[in-house]
Design an enzyme around this catalytic site. Sequence first.
Site, PDB file in Angstrom:
ATOM      1  N   SER A 265      67.131 -12.241  82.841  1.00  0.00           N
ATOM      2  CA  SER A 265      66.372 -13.487  83.016  1.00  0.00           C
ATOM      3  C   SER A 265      67.251 -14.694  82.715  1.00  0.00           C
ATOM      4  O   SER A 265      68.347 -14.559  82.158  1.00  0.00           O
ATOM      5  CB  SER A 265      65.167 -13.497  82.068  1.00  0.00           C
ATOM      6  N   LYS A 266      66.725 -15.871  83.044  1.00  0.00           N
ATOM      7  CA  LYS A 266      67.434 -17.121  82.776  1.00  0.00           C
ATOM      8  C   LYS A 266      67.701 -17.262  81.273  1.00  0.00           C
ATOM      9  O   LYS A 266      68.746 -17.740  80.851  1.00  0.00           O
ATOM     10  CB  LYS A 266      66.597 -18.300  83.284  1.00  0.00           C
ATOM     11  N   ARG A 267      66.761 -16.779  80.471  1.00  0.00           N
ATOM     12  CA  ARG A 267      66.911 -16.866  79.016  1.00  0.00           C
ATOM     13  C   ARG A 267      68.162 -16.134  78.541  1.00  0.00           C
ATOM     14  O   ARG A 267      68.867 -16.587  77.647  1.00  0.00           O
ATOM     15  CB  ARG A 267      65.661 -16.310  78.318  1.00  0.00           C
TER      16      ARG A 267
END
Length: 507
Positions: A265-267
């Site tokens: 994910s972007k996280r």
Amino acid sequence: MNAKKVRVRFAPSPTGPLHMGGVRTALFNYLFAKKHGGDFLLRIEDTDQTRYVPGAEDYILEALQWCGLNPVEGPGIGGEFGPYRQSERKAMYRQYAEQLVESGHAYYAFDTPEELNQLRTAAEAKKEVFSYDLHTRGQLNNSLTLSAEKVQQQIASGEPYIIRFKMPENTDVVEKDLIRGEVKFNTNQLDDKVLFKADGMPTYHLANVVDDHLMQISHVIRGEEWLPSMPLHILLYEAFGWDENRPQFAHLPLILKPTGKGKLSKRDGDKMGFPVFPLQWTDPKSGDVARGYREDGYFPEAFVNLLALLGWNAGTEQEFFSMDELIQDFSLERVVKAGARFDPEKAKWFNRHYFQQKEDTQLAEAFKPILKEKGVDVPDETILKVVGLVKERCEFVADLWEQGNYFFVAPESYDEKTVKKKWKADTPEKLQEIIQLFKGVEVWEAASIKEEFSNFMNDKGWGFGMVMVPVRLALVGTSAGADLFDICEIIGQNETIQRIERAIETL
């Protein structure tokens, strides 16, 4: 594979920037189409207008273009199966939804969102999950429980309704997925999905199947998250009587976090310092900027190469593939079922390879904007020389500045460790003599500077390290860098002497 022409589509939703997993889906579709002499098309699935994000569609097109994945049909490109935005096809979906109601494969449902929420809450209180399905639909407010007159009356009075698919009872849906082999679902475990919404828009499921049929799609190659939707889609093809011509399915593995646990994910990128999007993205609402591979200095061919090997391999030891080689070697049989772990270090390794393969002239061109930004104005031939001297130590174009900035600007500070170790009490005196030597060099080229320097050192009987390291320190600011005499030649006689003088004053 069946004999009909290969036609595949990449069908993203314009709800934000395109994740690298989406780009990989587009890549695998593109490679499959090219390999089989087929068509690769782009369709924008914007049926969910509440999640539409301005700029997202342009971003998708630009990202595909950057990667060299150019569709032959799509928005702004044209094609005989258009329009290619679902919002522009809106008018035709209702007739297909109504057709399913007439044939008994779907029904009108009048339950309000509040009523459904109450049912969910009541189920949660009993530690159960409410599902609108073949077990509950007989007790709810829909055309299966109401009389035909009542249904017509409610529709005529403008009461909002949705159309749901009527899941058949206890039926096994068996399909050969081209990546996963035989996949089996039983309809008793599936709910009655909404096909047509109260706002007059179809849901993903209806629009997707109708469009794939009308656009003559032969293979649906998409992410693993769509696997649970496959039985509904197959049942829809059957309900429409399109079973003969329906596409074959292939569900790609997930791209996993660097730890190997869970979907990337972007996280993860934010936390570990790498991009997960092909291009930089600025959120139109918050103004937040998310990093992109392009802006981080990756070459598109490195990005494509690394994506291709996330979940696919050629069955050989080969790791570097041009687009033509990928097309030649690609097959769905060699796509794995298990998730593919993303390694940010491997991404840099790929970029380093493509960086080193480039001609110095290409790298010099790419380096120019960085120099301009730094306020450096030097002849092209100087840039080219510098690139040739420092490229070995670089992975990205930006590294050229990091590794070679001393060719363009004098050091502002000097490495303390080197100063402590190599700058002795008599160093300034020795360097004054080197300045006199350099002032007398008539042909200011690396070879002749080196020759005169060596003769001088031998005459003096000085150890080379005693003088060369302090000279390098004066020119570069550290003990690292390119060949000393190449540096002297490129920065020029005056600058060389001035830098040595400055070091003597400062240190």
